[in-house]
Scaffold this active site. Structure first.
Site, mmCIF file in Angstrom:
data_model
loop_
_atom_site.group_PDB
_atom_site.id
_atom_site.type_symbol
_atom_site.label_atom_id
_atom_site.label_comp_id
_atom_site.label_asym_id
_atom_site.label_seq_id
_atom_site.Cartn_x
_atom_site.Cartn_y
_atom_site.Cartn_z
ATOM 1 N N SER A 43 -4.318 2.818 -1.299
ATOM 2 C CA SER A 43 -2.937 2.348 -1.383
ATOM 3 C C SER A 43 -2.296 2.700 -2.725
ATOM 4 C CB SER A 43 -2.880 0.831 -1.195
ATOM 5 O OG SER A 43 -3.483 0.475 0.033
ATOM 6 N N GLU A 64 -10.053 -8.418 -10.014
ATOM 7 C CA GLU A 64 -9.101 -7.828 -10.950
ATOM 8 C C GLU A 64 -9.351 -8.238 -12.398
ATOM 9 O OE1 GLU A 64 -8.374 -9.366 -8.152
ATOM 10 O OE2 GLU A 64 -7.480 -7.832 -6.874
ATOM 11 N N PHE A 89 -1.062 -8.092 -8.031
ATOM 12 C CA PHE A 89 -2.420 -8.582 -8.280
ATOM 13 C C PHE A 89 -2.890 -8.289 -9.700
ATOM 14 C CE2 PHE A 89 -2.885 -7.583 -3.525
ATOM 15 C CZ PHE A 89 -2.247 -8.777 -3.190
ATOM 16 N N ASP A 123 4.346 -6.351 4.721
ATOM 17 C CA ASP A 123 3.256 -7.206 4.223
ATOM 18 C C ASP A 123 3.741 -8.533 3.658
ATOM 19 O OD1 ASP A 123 1.043 -5.842 5.010
ATOM 20 O OD2 ASP A 123 0.751 -4.772 3.114
#
Lengths: 320, 273
Positions: A43, A64, A89, A123
């Site tokens: 992505s 992360e 994120f 999304d």
């Protein structure tokens, strides 16, 4: 002029796609470039890098916080890490690490946040980053870049590699209208004037630069001369170009795919309050989260389009 | 500094470092003496015996790195670095004062020979693994050591990093858990139990060595075993005593973040004579 065409802008690659390609190009020349990924390589488009340079690609899993601090460790040992995830994120789950292991000691980490804004589409809000200018911009020493199209993104990646210090680059998911001719030279930290104008200045960033150009065309039809500035560098902000625009056109509109309260508009207002107060109108997301929808449908629904920019310009002019 | 493998010599250095810790925190009237004293033997063995480093060339490329992830134990690191010759011994007592290089938590802006600025718990293991990954990528043989607090490893990021370290086989990194069983609010077991701790690290794919963190030959042997371990990173679970070396500070939760008074400093220095 650096701009490609008025009104009917042709679509180029998504800025995330341009990022992924530009990174491979840069990495072929610079063996110190490495990538840290949190299970989103397909992505964020760092999978191009992973295919070319598997040894320099670090899969961190969906983690992360570790990914960001790992990047800091790599940088402290001389590497040039690109830490990649969705903007929503990497900046939220990795914020403490960005603050304490990157910004505070001034470590040479490059952060790429893709899927920014509401134009990611279906999304929905959990994946949409509309706070990233506020978060990345809060970190002392960080440069915050927001390229409008594939040409600007390519230049941004090359610049970030050469720059010593932390950089955040914002990228988008959908195909982005081409604003620049291939090979356009950029000076990061300086606004790019895309149109001259004397009655009002339209200040855009990211996808909204194209909307500002279209709005300038709409206004030209009414005899209003609108200057257009692309703020591809959110921080440090080009106070000088903004103050000049305020003095010469007397009114401004800031348009961004971000929360109005904490984004580019707030920074522009601060710059103008310091140097050249003028009426400013703001186009962005107002104190709320968006929803699922098509990218175009969302931009229409939330009013991040040329007609809204033009209407804001009329308001700003009326306040002179 | 004179490097040595002699346990007696190392014990002498350790005692000197303990004296500095007591004096610095006493003078600063703040700081974290307990968790500094528990780490003394490990830090001493690293700087005086195990690590390849040179205070005269603090940035030499092939040096081994040490990161104090439990940054609140800054006094033990400052005392060791000063005794080793990186920074002045005479200004140790300026700890925590405005303008001092001896900041409340290690700050690389003030002491460039530090490897990292720390103080926010949970981050050092990730930094160490990044350094280890870079060394391996470059084909270099230097190693990275990172000291973690026991309370610190309650942070989720530690376990993200632990997964990363074993999955990527970063065998040039050694983590040390200073397992003194106390954290700010009290005993670890009463705040958030870590046991079974060796089992946790083993399950995360690490080579685990459990030892008495004050037994100098045991510490030396553990680092040697870590260096010989290939294909996975090593963690030392070092059982230690918070406040070690000063009778009234040992195992006393009060001395996590409270310094000794002037009288207590005097008493402590007598014990450490």
């Amino acid at each position: 002029m650096a701009t490609v065409t008025p009104y009917e802008l042709k679509y180029g690659a998504a800025t995330r796609e341009a990022f992924g390609r530009a990174l491979v190009e840069a990495a072929k020349k610079n063996p110190d470039i490495v990538v840290c990924d949190a299970d989103l390589s397909k992505s964020t488009m760092v999978h191009y890098f992973a295919q070319e340079f598997p040894d320099r690609f670090f899969s961190c899993g969906i983690a992360e916080a570790n990914m960001v601090a790992l990047g800091a460790g790599l940088a402290m040992a001389g590497k040039i890490p690109f830490v990649a995830s969705f903007s929503a994120f990497v900046l939220t789950k990795g914020f403490e690490q960005l603050r304490t292991t990157v910004a505070y000691p001034g470590v040479n980490v490059k952060v790429i946040g893709t899927h920014s804004g509401i134009s990611i589409g279906e999304d929905g809000p959990s994946q949409m980053s509309i706070e990233d200018f506020a978060l990345a911009g809060a970190l002392p020493g960080f440069w915050v870049l927001s390229p409008a199209d594939e040409v600007a993104m390519r230049a941004a990646v090359a610049w970030a590699v050469a720059h010593q210090g932390p950089v955040f680059i914002r990228a988008g998911r959908p195909k982005a209208p081409l604003v620049y001719e291939a090979g356009t030279a950029f000076e990061f930290g300086k606004a790019m004037q895309l149109r001259p104008g004397t009655d009002v200045t339209l200040v855009g960033t990211g996808l909204l630069v194209a909307e500002c150009l279209k709005a300038a065309d709409l206004l030209a039809g009414e005899g209003v001369s609108a200057r257009v500035l692309d703020i591809h560098t959110i921080k440090p902000l080009d106070d000088e170009a903004l103050a000049k625009a305020a003095r010469e056109t007397g009114a401004l509109v800031v348009a961004e795919e971000h929360l109005v309260d904490s984004g580019l508009g707030a920074r522009v207002a601060q710059a103008l309050a310091r140097h050249a107060p003028a009426p400013v109108e703001f186009i962005g997301v107002e104190n709320r989260y968006a929803e699922s929808g098509t990218p175009d449908g969302l931009l229409d629904h939330y009013g991040l389009r040329a007609p809204q920019v033009a209407e804001a310009a009329r308001k700003a002019i009326a306040r002179k | 500094m004179q490097k040595t493998s002699s346990p007696e010599e190392l014990a002498r250095v350790a005692k000197q470092i303990r004296r500095h810790i007591v004096e610095m925190t006493g003078a600063a009237k703040s700081g974290h003496p307990g968790g500094s004293l528990s780490a003394v033997e490990i830090v001493t063995v690293l700087y005086w015996d195990v690590m390849n480093h040179d205070p005269a060339k603090p940035k030499k490329a092939d040096r081994d790195r040490f990161i104090l992830s439990k940054g609140h134990a800054a006094p033990v690191l400052y005392a060791a670095m000063a005794e080793a010759g990186y920074t002045p011994v005479e200004t140790l007592k300026t700890l925590r004062r405005l303008g001092s290089i001896y900041q409340g938590h290690p700050d690389i802006r003030y002491i460039p020979s530090l490897e990292a600025s720390t103080g926010s718990l949970g981050q050092g293991l990730s930094l160490a693994l990044g350094m280890g990954a870079a060394a391996r990528l470059n084909g270099e043989t230097w190693r990275t050591y990172v000291m973690l607090g026991d309370g610190e490893i309650q942070e989720g990021q530690i376990w993200e990093a632990a997964m990363f370290g074993s999955y990527h086989k970063i065998d040039n990194v050694v983590a040390i858990v200073d397992y003194n069983k106390l954290q700010l609010d009290g005993f670890v077991k009463d705040i958030m139990e870590l046991e079974p701790l060796t089992g946790k690290w083993r399950a995360f794919g690490w080579h685990v060595i459990e030892l008495d963190g004050h037994d100098i030959p045991a510490v030396q042997a553990a680092f040697a075993e870590a260096a010989a371990t290939k294909g996975k990173p090593t963690v030392l679970i070092a059982h230690t005593v918070k406040g070690k070396g000063v009778s009234f500070m040992e195992n006393n939760p009060k001395f996590h973040g409270v310094p000794p008074t002037a009288d207590e400093v005097e008493l402590a220095l007598k014990e450490l004579a």
